[in-house]
Design a protein around this motif. Sequence first.
Motif, PDB file in Angstrom:
ATOM      1  N   LYS A 108      96.771  50.860  60.895  1.00 48.08           N
ATOM      2  CA  LYS A 108      97.683  50.571  59.785  1.00 48.08           C
ATOM      3  C   LYS A 108      98.842  49.651  60.191  1.00 48.08           C
ATOM      4  N   LEU A 134      97.388  46.261  60.181  1.00 52.98           N
ATOM      5  CA  LEU A 134      97.166  45.826  58.807  1.00 52.98           C
ATOM      6  C   LEU A 134      98.480  45.405  58.143  1.00 52.98           C
ATOM      7  N   LYS A 138      98.906  41.877  56.431  1.00 55.45           N
ATOM      8  CA  LYS A 138      99.304  41.764  55.027  1.00 55.45           C
ATOM      9  C   LYS A 138     100.401  40.722  54.840  1.00 55.45           C
ATOM     10  N   PHE A 163      89.179  41.334  57.017  1.00 56.58           N
ATOM     11  CA  PHE A 163      89.538  42.082  58.214  1.00 56.58           C
ATOM     12  C   PHE A 163      88.305  42.861  58.653  1.00 56.58           C
ATOM     13  N   VAL A 203      86.497  45.466  60.872  1.00 59.68           N
ATOM     14  CA  VAL A 203      86.937  46.656  61.602  1.00 59.68           C
ATOM     15  C   VAL A 203      86.095  46.953  62.836  1.00 59.68           C
ATOM     16  N   CYS A 213      88.090  53.465  58.339  1.00 56.92           N
ATOM     17  CA  CYS A 213      88.778  52.215  58.674  1.00 56.92           C
ATOM     18  C   CYS A 213      88.728  51.238  57.503  1.00 56.92           C
ATOM     19  N   VAL A 259      91.782  49.407  55.295  1.00 51.59           N
ATOM     20  CA  VAL A 259      91.902  47.966  55.043  1.00 51.59           C
ATOM     21  C   VAL A 259      92.038  47.701  53.550  1.00 51.59           C
ATOM     22  N   ASN A 260      91.206  48.341  52.751  1.00 50.39           N
ATOM     23  CA  ASN A 260      91.282  48.158  51.300  1.00 50.39           C
ATOM     24  C   ASN A 260      92.623  48.619  50.746  1.00 50.39           C
ATOM     25  N   SER A 317      87.782  43.698  53.223  1.00 53.84           N
ATOM     26  CA  SER A 317      87.253  44.440  54.369  1.00 53.84           C
ATOM     27  C   SER A 317      85.831  44.010  54.681  1.00 53.84           C
TER      28      SER A 317
END
Length: 384
Positions: free
Chosen positions: A176, A179, A183, A192, A194, A226, A230-231, A237
């Motif tokens: 996170k 991410l 973002k 992204f 994973v 994971c 991402v979503n 993702s």
Amino acid sequence: MLVGFNYPWPGNQYITIGPSGKDGQLWRRRMTADGKQLQIAKNLADLKAAGISVVRMWLIGDGNYYDGTATQVFGPPVGKYPGRLHWEFKPPDQVHPAHLDDFDAMLRIFAEAEMKIIPVLIDFKFLDQVRSDSAFLKSAPVFGTDVPTNSNYSQGRAAIATNPVYRKTFIEGTLKPLLGVAKRHKDTIYAFDVFNEPYWCVAPVTGALFGPALETSAVASFLHDCVVAVNSAELPSTVGHRLLSDVSERFKDDDVTKPQYHYYAKWYLRERLQPASPSPPKAFLGEFAALTEGEFAAYKKSGRYSKSELDALEITLPKWPALGTQNDDPAQILRARLEIMAGLGCELAMVWPDGSRQMGTTGGDDSVIDLAKVKLESITGVKF
């Protein structure tokens, strides 16, 4: 169709982000005072000039620079082989700041180059057994002691996938925060990624690629969690699946927003390309090769590379059945394979390097794009 390039290892280093020695990652040590990394920027500009707009790049790889603690325990190790002594890795509550700083710096380079990136969080080796030559194993204390790792513990992180507590710690404290960085550069992220090729973690036969197989359900659940993270960060993702069947069968996950598969035309793995009119969503081609047998023969003849390096490269050689003699012509092979993918309605097709960047990796030189000039010239100005 977009054309992409796999640029896995800047500076010939498998791991792109995180603390690496006292001076950090090699590609960052090459940065100028004003923060511009000239070599990567030049390579991106050259790729862009050839019509390539998306680059896929590894982040944490097998985890060697990703530190936490390891404990020697007795019990079911990670898969189908219970009852043996093994090392279990516990992830840090918060990822090292160098991971976030390096990732941010890389994304700024891509933004300035006006190129899209597919960052790959981890490779399948991340979940393999601890590599036998890890320096950690030479000095680790006895059974039951929590031992901090210190960039000396390669692979050996299966517990992050199999242990729900460790998995949550990894997602909250590592994924996170990364991410959050991604973002801030959302317009630069194509997707992204994973995990690279989870198939090898569960395959019944892998040769030397992976140790005892993990349970498919545990790996699939880890991938799903994971992807959900991402979503939730409002980023596209993807998972870099080794086979098209992994996308639709073995690891099927409807939450993945940009499905991805790889293709090296190996008949014994029943590899196939996605047909022109599949049920949506359509998968993109995250890896394919454009190396000819003649080019590979020149690698062997040079005497510069080890058998293991050549073996790794040789697996990319199978010919595409539809192309005939174009499989053997460096001036035609890349364009011909891209034309096939465009004809199948593929959104993005990403070529794998010809080989020398991943071979002889101690050189630390990424000054040359590892794709023959004649191949880049063959696609320059072409719309697929």
